[in-house]
Design an enzyme around this catalytic site. Structure first.
Site, mmCIF file in Angstrom:
data_model
loop_
_atom_site.group_PDB
_atom_site.id
_atom_site.type_symbol
_atom_site.label_atom_id
_atom_site.label_comp_id
_atom_site.label_asym_id
_atom_site.label_seq_id
_atom_site.Cartn_x
_atom_site.Cartn_y
_atom_site.Cartn_z
ATOM 1 N N GLY A 50 0.831 -1.197 0.000
ATOM 2 C CA GLY A 50 0.000 0.000 0.000
ATOM 3 C C GLY A 50 0.864 1.246 0.000
ATOM 4 O O GLY A 50 2.002 1.214 0.500
ATOM 5 N N GLN A 55 3.104 10.031 0.927
ATOM 6 C CA GLN A 55 4.421 9.385 0.992
ATOM 7 C C GLN A 55 5.302 9.725 -0.208
ATOM 8 O O GLN A 55 6.509 9.476 -0.180
ATOM 9 C CB GLN A 55 4.269 7.862 1.080
ATOM 10 C CG GLN A 55 3.650 7.403 2.384
ATOM 11 C CD GLN A 55 3.572 5.894 2.429
ATOM 12 O OE1 GLN A 55 2.627 5.299 1.957
ATOM 13 N NE2 GLN A 55 4.596 5.258 2.976
ATOM 14 N N CYS A 98 6.444 0.203 7.267
ATOM 15 C CA CYS A 98 6.027 1.348 6.449
ATOM 16 C C CYS A 98 7.200 1.787 5.587
ATOM 17 O O CYS A 98 8.317 1.916 6.092
ATOM 18 C CB CYS A 98 5.581 2.485 7.369
ATOM 19 S SG CYS A 98 5.076 3.963 6.483
ATOM 20 N N LEU A 99 6.934 2.018 4.307
ATOM 21 C CA LEU A 99 8.011 2.452 3.408
ATOM 22 C C LEU A 99 8.599 3.789 3.842
ATOM 23 O O LEU A 99 9.735 4.101 3.518
ATOM 24 C CB LEU A 99 7.486 2.545 1.966
ATOM 25 C CG LEU A 99 7.092 1.207 1.313
ATOM 26 C CD1 LEU A 99 6.374 1.441 -0.006
ATOM 27 C CD2 LEU A 99 8.320 0.332 1.116
ATOM 28 N N HIS A 140 -3.992 1.583 7.441
ATOM 29 C CA HIS A 140 -2.640 2.154 7.530
ATOM 30 C C HIS A 140 -2.487 3.321 6.548
ATOM 31 O O HIS A 140 -1.963 4.383 6.905
ATOM 32 C CB HIS A 140 -1.616 1.042 7.238
ATOM 33 C CG HIS A 140 -0.187 1.481 7.214
ATOM 34 N ND1 HIS A 140 0.738 1.077 8.160
ATOM 35 C CD2 HIS A 140 0.501 2.296 6.363
ATOM 36 C CE1 HIS A 140 1.917 1.624 7.885
ATOM 37 N NE2 HIS A 140 1.800 2.369 6.800
ATOM 38 N N GLU A 141 -2.984 3.131 5.321
ATOM 39 C CA GLU A 141 -2.833 4.182 4.302
ATOM 40 C C GLU A 141 -3.760 5.371 4.575
ATOM 41 O O GLU A 141 -3.389 6.520 4.329
ATOM 42 C CB GLU A 141 -3.097 3.618 2.897
ATOM 43 C CG GLU A 141 -2.247 2.424 2.485
ATOM 44 C CD GLU A 141 -0.765 2.589 2.764
ATOM 45 O OE1 GLU A 141 -0.257 3.728 2.735
ATOM 46 O OE2 GLU A 141 -0.091 1.569 3.034
ATOM 47 N N HIS A 144 -2.137 7.608 6.894
ATOM 48 C CA HIS A 144 -1.163 8.479 6.208
ATOM 49 C C HIS A 144 -1.834 9.760 5.700
ATOM 50 O O HIS A 144 -1.262 10.843 5.794
ATOM 51 C CB HIS A 144 -0.537 7.763 5.014
ATOM 52 C CG HIS A 144 0.684 6.956 5.345
ATOM 53 N ND1 HIS A 144 1.795 7.484 5.947
ATOM 54 C CD2 HIS A 144 0.967 5.645 5.135
ATOM 55 C CE1 HIS A 144 2.713 6.534 6.095
ATOM 56 N NE2 HIS A 144 2.234 5.412 5.618
HETATM 57 CO CO CO Z 1 3.080 3.511 5.583
#
Ligand code: CO
Length: 178
Positions: A50, A55, A98-99, A140-141, A144
């Site tokens: 995701g 991000q 998380c990226l 999670h997204e 963000h």
């Molecule tokens: Co993340």
């Protein structure tokens, strides 16, 4: 669509855009579709499940998911715009990474099931019921898009264990901004 999607740079912990509440999308045009294609390319290039627009330093309410489907090997790809969680059920502990918070992972408790309202790239409204991994990634997204990171869900004690690494990421971002 005759467009070659490009991989976008992912910003990390300490970058101010990760802390803003993203703006609702109001124009569903070709540029938005190209951006979504870039988001999928970026997601796959980074082996993610995701990715939220914030991000890649774009402050709009758009996210993409690419998660394995329950019964097949195929990935389920969805573009989610202006999401709104209508209902949640249950509780599930699952380890998240998380990226934008590289190298750190921890168990986060979230609802197991969600009912979600969102728009697609044409602006059409959908209602989706999701559980397990798909529900997890969506939550999670969506966090963000509201400036929330998974580490914010951890207890003070768990968070303290990550503090050294988080401070290091902040310092790296400070350097980039100078
Ligand atoms: Co993340």
């Amino acid at each position: 669509m005759d467009y070659q999607p490009k991989s976008l740079p992912i910003i990390t912990y300490g970058h101010p855009t990760l802390r803003v509440k993203c703006e609702r999308v109001t124009e569903f045009n070709e540029e938005l579709a190209r951006f979504a294609a870039d988001m999928f390319r970026t997601l796959h290039d980074n082996d993610g499940v995701g990715l939220a627009a914030s991000q890649v330093d774009r402050r709009i309410q758009l996210l993409v998911v690419g998660v394995p489907q329950k019964d097949t090997e195929e990935l389920l790809h969805i573009v989610v715009i202006n999401p709104e969680i209508l209902e949640t059920r249950g509780s599930w502990d699952y380890e998240e990474g998380c990226l934008s918070v590289p190298e750190l992972r921890d168990v986060v408790t979230r609802p197991e099931w969600i009912k979600l309202k969102y728009q697609d790239l044409s602006g059409k409204e959908h209602v989706l019921e999701a559980d397990k991994l798909l529900a997890r990634v969506l939550q999670h997204e969506i966090d963000h898009l509201n400036g929330v990171l998974f580490v914010d869900h951890l207890s003070v004690v768990r968070r303290a264990l990550m503090n050294g690494k988080l401070k290091q990421l902040e310092r790296e971002n400070a350097k980039v901004c100078m």
